[in-house]
Design an enzyme around this catalytic site. Structure first.
Site, PDB file in Angstrom:
ATOM      1  CG  HIS A 154      -2.179  -0.917   0.777  1.00  0.00           C
ATOM      2  ND1 HIS A 154      -2.251  -2.230   1.164  1.00  0.00           N
ATOM      3  CD2 HIS A 154      -3.264  -0.684  -0.006  1.00  0.00           C
ATOM      4  CE1 HIS A 154      -3.349  -2.761   0.650  1.00  0.00           C
ATOM      5  NE2 HIS A 154      -3.985  -1.847  -0.058  1.00  0.00           N
ATOM      6  CD  GLU A 160      -9.903  -7.828  -2.057  1.00  0.00           C
ATOM      7  OE1 GLU A 160      -8.862  -7.272  -2.407  1.00  0.00           O
ATOM      8  OE2 GLU A 160     -10.669  -7.341  -1.210  1.00  0.00           O
ATOM      9  CG  ASP A 217      -5.516  -8.331  -1.359  1.00  0.00           C
ATOM     10  OD1 ASP A 217      -4.403  -8.564  -0.851  1.00  0.00           O
ATOM     11  OD2 ASP A 217      -6.244  -7.403  -1.005  1.00  0.00           O
ATOM     12  CB  CYS A 243     -10.485  -1.302  -8.137  1.00  0.00           C
ATOM     13  SG  CYS A 243     -10.871  -2.550  -6.911  1.00  0.00           S
TER      14      CYS A 243
HETATM   15  C1  PEP Z   1      -6.813  -5.158  -4.588  1.00  0.00           C
HETATM   16  O1  PEP Z   1      -6.600  -6.008  -3.716  1.00  0.00           O
HETATM   17  O2  PEP Z   1      -6.593  -5.345  -5.801  1.00  0.00           O
HETATM   18  C2  PEP Z   1      -7.336  -3.835  -4.220  1.00  0.00           C
HETATM   19  C3  PEP Z   1      -7.710  -2.989  -5.146  1.00  0.00           C
HETATM   20  O3  PEP Z   1      -7.399  -3.485  -2.922  1.00  0.00           O
HETATM   21  P1  PEP Z   1      -6.130  -3.206  -1.989  1.00  0.00           P
HETATM   22  O4  PEP Z   1      -4.945  -2.930  -2.888  1.00  0.00           O
HETATM   23  O5  PEP Z   1      -6.465  -2.023  -1.153  1.00  0.00           O
HETATM   24  O6  PEP Z   1      -5.970  -4.460  -1.210  1.00  0.00           O
HETATM   25 MG    MG Z   2      -7.389  -5.904  -1.726  1.00  0.00          MG
END
Ligand code: PEP
Ligand code: MG
Length: 581
Positions: free
Chosen positions: A192, A434, A458, A505
């Site tokens: 992140h 995910e 994920d 996403c």
């Molecule tokens: C993902 O897991 O692809 C996602 C968009 O959420 P995060 O990166 O916050 O886990």
């Molecule tokens: Mg995620």
């Protein structure tokens, strides 16, 4: 001069600047015997350090109350109380006299003892004091060493932060605070911290392993965030070269931006939605500047970070309302609290799991804590009358969790109706896909959802058993892996069979290498860091659906991720040779 080290490219762009080395504590707490004649001196040192820390805290409190707000400034009241704790002070002094060892050693030991006791307390308020004790303790130890350490939001000139690790909350704190780039020893492309760098458009390289041992405070460095290269103390010629490369990137970004007002549609007019991912509402001007058609992922967990206590329903409501109004008439997909993994929220005092990404997190945590979850759901529903809000749950593992979450949502709706509080009765509720078990049962999960959003960050780590934050296994983290592509194809097909739209996403949807494949597989919505939107739009507009479908079909016959990437790069070169050389 010109020492070059490499890491994992996390956020593109070139930046040149002085280093601020963070995180290595520069005080020494090791045990030192002192003579009888030095005891008095040691006690004076301790008292002076307390006075100095007190002064620093008061000054900081004043600054924060002027620049932020009163509530944030109150954090320091608790810090000052720790500093004035007579029991702690007297015990340190009496131990210096008795044990005849240096104050740092004794003070650190006492701090550890306090932290241990407080972290086991039943009372939540008292447990929350651990962070205060820790913070003040470090300040006192720094004062004893005579050195000052800046906090991440205090830089007065532009710096490149070099750290062993930066947590997502550290990264949020340094947002727009003169940090023009950063480098970490650990981390992967989709940790992140890296994702935040992209959102804030700060060039960054992660997983460098040796950054903090090779780079020194005050060095000048170049970060090439696209190539994952760092040049330490570059000579003039190298600086000139990189400045030229930087100008070229800026010119290219400008040319992409000329597409801003054009629709994201293929040559044969298949329209897709290109939306932005955000972590903080302050990003909205960037989102609009890059021509996003809405927000496809608002990561609300950042709202819980760097603050005291949990956000109230009103605070949630105001934030969501603001984002919805600013983006209207476009949609805003707001994800409910996705804590865990590499995102910690200190005020929740959740025990550390052995395997944090597989532990008590995201929707699992929210279902177990309706007291926290329902506050957010109520605010989301109330805000839904102010724009086009859609809600989605993270980490859904199957239809049961989807049903449980929807049940809580229904409970909240009943409560709002009974109180005559308005909300959008047709608000769409989606599932992030995910977790591989949800992907394999997407046909079922789709019965309970109004849309899917594929979270590849994920999904890849769970499908390939590769920790997304671990630089040592980053070479195995392959979005192009045939297993990942098959899962994605299946999710899109099962979503469509359920007559729901399917978006993505995860970072993959903003990566040119995968966009045509995803388009060919039928993905409806692509959500990404806003900076990538113009470039991805150019790609979508350069092909027909037939071309994209053929590319998707072809890659699904390949056996390895490397073959997929090679094939995809070849196609990109054929389609837009001037960009993809
Ligand atoms: C993902 O897991 O692809 C996602 C968009 O959420 P995060 O990166 O916050 O886990
Ligand atoms: Mg995620």
């Amino acid at each position: 001069m010109n020492e070059i080290i490499k890491g994992i490219p996390a956020s593109s762009g070139i930046v040149i600047g002085p280093v601020y080395l963070l995180g290595k504590e520069d005080y020494d707490v090791s045990k030192r015997k002192i003579s009888d004649s030095d005891i008095a001196l040691e006690i004076v040192r301790f008292e002076e350090a307390l006075i100095q820390t007190h002064k620093d805290l008061i000054a900081l409190q004043k600054k924060v109350s002027q620049e932020l707000d009163q509530e944030q400034a109150q954090i320091f009241d608790a810090h000052l109380l720790v500093l004035e704790d007579r029991m702690l002070i007297e015990e340190v002094i009496s131990r210096i006299k008795k044990e005849k060892v240096n104050v740092e050693y004794i003070f650190q030991g006492m701090l550890n003892k306090y932290i241990n006791v407080f972290s086991r307390m039943e009372d939540e308020y008292l447990r929350e004091r651990v962070a205060d004790i820790n913070d003040v303790g470090k300040r006192v130890l720094r004062a004893l060493s005579g050195k000052k350490k800046k906090s991440l939001s205090e830089f007065e000139e532009k710096v490149i932060v070099v750290a062993h690790d930066l947590s997502p909350s550290d990264t949020a704190a340094m947002h727009r605070k003169n940090v023009i780039g950063f480098i970490t020893d650990i981390g992967g492309k989709t940790s992140h911290t890296a994702i935040m760098a992209k959102s804030f458009e700060i060039p960054a390289v992660v997983g460098v392993e040796i950054a903090t041992s090779r780079i020194n405070e005050g060095d000048t460095i170049i970060i090439d965030g696209t190539a994952g290269v760092i040049v330490i103390n570059p000579d003039k010629k190298t600086i000139t070269q990189y400045n030229k490369a930087k100008d070229k990137i800026l010119a290219q970004d400008e040319s992409f931006l000329s597409l801003k007002a054009l629709p994201a549609q293929t040559k044969d007019k298949r329209r897709v939605e290109l939306a932005a991912n955000i972590e903080l509402p302050e990003e909205i001007p960037f989102v609009i500047d890059h021509g996003a058609e809405g927000i496809g992922l608002y990561r609300t967990e950042y709202f819980y970070m760097n603050r005291r206590g949990l956000p109230t329903e009103e605070e949630h409501y105001e934030a969501y309302k603001l984002v919805a109004q600013k983006m209207s008439p476009h949609s805003v997909v707001i994800r409910t609290l996705d804590l865990g993994g590499d995102k910690f929220i200190s005020q929740l005092q959740i025990p550390h799991d052995m395997l944090p990404f597989l532990g008590w997190r995201a929707i699992r945590f929210c279902l177990a804590r309706p007291d926290i979850f329902k506050v957010q759901l109520r605010a989301l529903l109330r805000a839904s009358v102010h724009g086009n809000i859609k809600i989605m749950y993270p980490m859904i593992s199957g239809i049961e969790e989807m049903r449980q979450a929807n049940q809580m949502m229904d409970d909240v709706k009943v409560e709002l109706r009974s109180k005559k509080i308005p909300f959008n009765e047709d608000v769409e509720i989606g599932a992030m896909i995910e977790v591989p078990s949800a992907a394999m049962t997407a046909d079922l999960v789709g019965q309970e959802a109004d849309f899917f959003s594929i979270g590849t960050n994920d999904l890849i780590q769970y499908a390939l058993a590769v920790d997304r934050t671990n630089e040592k296994v980053a070479y195995l983290y392959e979005p192009a892996h045939p297993a990942v592509l098959r899962l994605i194809k299946r999710i899109i097909e099962d979503g469509h069979k359920n007559n729901i739209w399917v978006g993505m996403c995860g970072e993959m949807s903003g990566d040119p290498i995968f966009v045509l494949i995803l388009l060919g597989m039928g993905l409806d919505k692509f959500s990404m860091p806003s900076k990538m939107i113009p470039q991805i739009k150019q790609l979508v507009r350069a092909v027909t659906m037939d071309q994209a479908k053929k590319i998707a079909e072809e890659v699904l016959t390949l056996s390895t991720g490397k073959e997929v990437e090679k094939f995809s790069k070849k196609k990109l070169r054929e389609i837009i040779p001037e960009i993809y050389k």
